[in-house]
Design a protein around this motif. Structure first.
Motif, mmCIF file in Angstrom:
data_model
loop_
_atom_site.group_PDB
_atom_site.id
_atom_site.type_symbol
_atom_site.label_atom_id
_atom_site.label_comp_id
_atom_site.label_asym_id
_atom_site.label_seq_id
_atom_site.Cartn_x
_atom_site.Cartn_y
_atom_site.Cartn_z
ATOM 1 N N GLY A 162 41.381 90.521 40.657
ATOM 2 C CA GLY A 162 40.945 91.816 41.156
ATOM 3 C C GLY A 162 41.817 92.989 40.777
ATOM 4 N N HIS A 163 42.805 92.773 39.928
ATOM 5 C CA HIS A 163 43.744 93.843 39.626
ATOM 6 C C HIS A 163 43.090 95.001 38.871
ATOM 7 N N PHE A 164 41.993 94.723 38.168
ATOM 8 C CA PHE A 164 41.356 95.767 37.359
ATOM 9 C C PHE A 164 40.081 96.312 38.011
ATOM 10 N N ARG A 165 39.837 95.988 39.276
ATOM 11 C CA ARG A 165 38.571 96.361 39.902
ATOM 12 C C ARG A 165 38.420 97.870 40.072
ATOM 13 N N ASP A 166 39.529 98.619 40.050
ATOM 14 C CA ASP A 166 39.460 100.067 40.261
ATOM 15 C C ASP A 166 39.327 100.857 38.972
ATOM 16 N N VAL A 167 39.318 100.176 37.825
ATOM 17 C CA VAL A 167 39.222 100.883 36.531
ATOM 18 C C VAL A 167 37.993 100.365 35.787
ATOM 19 N N LYS A 168 36.839 100.590 36.360
ATOM 20 C CA LYS A 168 35.590 100.035 35.832
ATOM 21 C C LYS A 168 35.150 100.675 34.519
ATOM 22 N N LEU A 177 41.987 97.264 26.542
ATOM 23 C CA LEU A 177 43.085 96.722 27.327
ATOM 24 C C LEU A 177 43.999 95.929 26.402
ATOM 25 N N ASN A 178 45.245 96.369 26.282
ATOM 26 C CA ASN A 178 46.209 95.741 25.383
ATOM 27 C C ASN A 178 47.323 95.100 26.203
ATOM 28 N N LEU A 179 47.341 93.759 26.224
ATOM 29 C CA LEU A 179 48.369 92.981 26.924
ATOM 30 C C LEU A 179 49.182 92.156 25.941
ATOM 31 N N ARG A 180 49.212 92.546 24.729
ATOM 32 C CA ARG A 180 49.901 91.803 23.683
ATOM 33 C C ARG A 180 51.405 91.685 23.958
ATOM 34 N N GLY A 181 51.967 90.539 23.594
ATOM 35 C CA GLY A 181 53.415 90.398 23.623
ATOM 36 C C GLY A 181 54.033 90.378 24.996
ATOM 37 N N LEU A 203 52.372 85.866 29.557
ATOM 38 C CA LEU A 203 51.268 85.252 30.282
ATOM 39 C C LEU A 203 51.038 83.827 29.803
ATOM 40 N N ARG A 204 50.970 82.879 30.758
ATOM 41 C CA ARG A 204 50.720 81.479 30.406
ATOM 42 C C ARG A 204 49.291 81.058 30.723
ATOM 43 N N THR A 205 48.693 81.701 31.707
ATOM 44 C CA THR A 205 47.290 81.458 32.043
ATOM 45 C C THR A 205 46.768 82.697 32.755
ATOM 46 N N LEU A 206 45.452 82.725 33.014
ATOM 47 C CA LEU A 206 44.826 83.880 33.641
ATOM 48 C C LEU A 206 43.845 83.411 34.710
ATOM 49 N N PRO A 207 43.708 84.158 35.813
ATOM 50 C CA PRO A 207 42.668 83.830 36.791
ATOM 51 C C PRO A 207 41.290 84.009 36.167
ATOM 52 N N GLU A 208 40.346 83.170 36.549
ATOM 53 C CA GLU A 208 39.023 83.205 35.925
ATOM 54 C C GLU A 208 38.331 84.553 36.122
ATOM 55 N N GLU A 209 38.559 85.190 37.268
ATOM 56 C CA GLU A 209 37.845 86.422 37.584
ATOM 57 C C GLU A 209 38.668 87.675 37.297
ATOM 58 N N ILE A 210 39.741 87.574 36.527
ATOM 59 C CA ILE A 210 40.648 88.700 36.339
ATOM 60 C C ILE A 210 39.964 89.919 35.719
ATOM 61 N N PHE A 211 38.987 89.717 34.835
ATOM 62 C CA PHE A 211 38.331 90.844 34.172
ATOM 63 C C PHE A 211 36.952 91.144 34.769
ATOM 64 N N GLU A 212 36.681 90.617 35.930
ATOM 65 C CA GLU A 212 35.392 90.821 36.579
ATOM 66 C C GLU A 212 35.154 92.309 36.844
ATOM 67 N N GLY A 257 35.133 80.672 32.599
ATOM 68 C CA GLY A 257 34.379 81.897 32.870
ATOM 69 C C GLY A 257 35.140 83.182 32.653
ATOM 70 N N LEU A 258 36.224 83.143 31.902
ATOM 71 C CA LEU A 258 37.069 84.327 31.739
ATOM 72 C C LEU A 258 36.301 85.525 31.176
ATOM 73 N N LEU A 259 35.381 85.284 30.249
ATOM 74 C CA LEU A 259 34.677 86.373 29.566
ATOM 75 C C LEU A 259 33.313 86.669 30.174
ATOM 76 N N ALA A 260 32.977 86.031 31.284
ATOM 77 C CA ALA A 260 31.669 86.223 31.903
ATOM 78 C C ALA A 260 31.456 87.687 32.287
ATOM 79 N N GLY A 261 30.311 88.228 31.910
ATOM 80 C CA GLY A 261 29.975 89.601 32.249
ATOM 81 C C GLY A 261 30.553 90.650 31.325
ATOM 82 N N LEU A 262 31.352 90.242 30.343
ATOM 83 C CA LEU A 262 31.950 91.185 29.403
ATOM 84 C C LEU A 262 31.068 91.348 28.176
#
Length: 212
Positions: free
Chosen positions: A103-109, A114-118, A121-130, A151-156
């Motif tokens: 839910g960290h990105f829920r306020d920036v719809k 989004l650049n998270l390079r470098g 991160l070892r894993t990601l929550p399934e709903e992180i980009f929801e 389901g990481l890319l679901a809805g994208l």
């Protein structure tokens, strides 16, 4: 207004009230608050890269800000994005971020890039980009990602996905949304494990080799 490389340890004052682009890269701003920019009501682009920044306080809204560059700093946690409703471009490359909370990105719809390079991160929550239905470019390259949820890319509706330079050995079946056409997908530099678990990815690449 270009204040880059001036040795600033605090946001300089005063600045023209009609400033829309503010470059503060390559200074010594270890900690910054959005309250420091409240005298700039027209600010759209803010560059805080290369500062050694370890904390960004975002309690004070910046309703018009569209681009925020925080790359090449020392952030270990992703700052809260509340109060940044117009944000379309967020760069966090080359920090020390180890995890992202659901839910960290829920306020920036409106986010498009989004650049998270470098990061670390070892894993990601399934709903992180929801909820990021407008996201076009997602860069997760050069982290230490070992696995990704199905389901990481679901809805994208991504155009570009960068996963190069991680520790991925396989991807789960159904990882890529069905019938979605990517412009570019970067997968190089991962220790892919060539066994039956890789059959899904091999088949997907065969069907989409023009974009991989």
């Amino acid at each position: 207004v270009n204040c880059s490389g001036q040795g600033h340890r605090e946001v300089p004052l005063p600045l023209p009230k009609n400033t829309s682009i503010l470059l503060l890269s390559t200074n010594h701003l270890a900690s910054v608050s959005t309250a420091s920019f409240q005298h700039l009501p027209e600010l759209i682009d803010l560059d805080l890269s290369y500062n050694g920044l370890s904390a960004l306080q975002t309690g004070t809204p910046m309703p018009l800000l569209q681009e925020l560059i925080l790359s090449h700093n020392a952030l270990e946690l992703l700052p809260s994005l509340q109060g940044l409703p117009a944000l379309t471009h967020l760069a966090l490359a080359h920090n020390n971020i180890t995890q992202l909370a659901p839910g960290h990105f829920r306020d920036v719809k409106l986010l498009k890039e989004l650049n998270l390079r470098g990061n670390r991160l070892r894993t990601l929550p399934e709903e992180i980009f929801e909820g990021l239905a407008k996201l076009q470019d997602l860069d997760l390259s050069d982290n230490t990602l070992e696995e990704l949820p199905q389901g990481l890319l679901a809805g994208l509706e991504l155009e570009t996905l960068r996963l190069s330079g991680n520790q991925l050995r396989t991807l789960p079946s159904g990882f890529f949304p069905e019938e979605h056409m990517f412009a570019y997908v970067f997968l190089a530099g991962n220790p892919w494990r060539c066994d039956c678990d890789l059959a899904y990815l091999q088949g997907w690449i065969s069907d989409n080799e023009f974009s991989v």
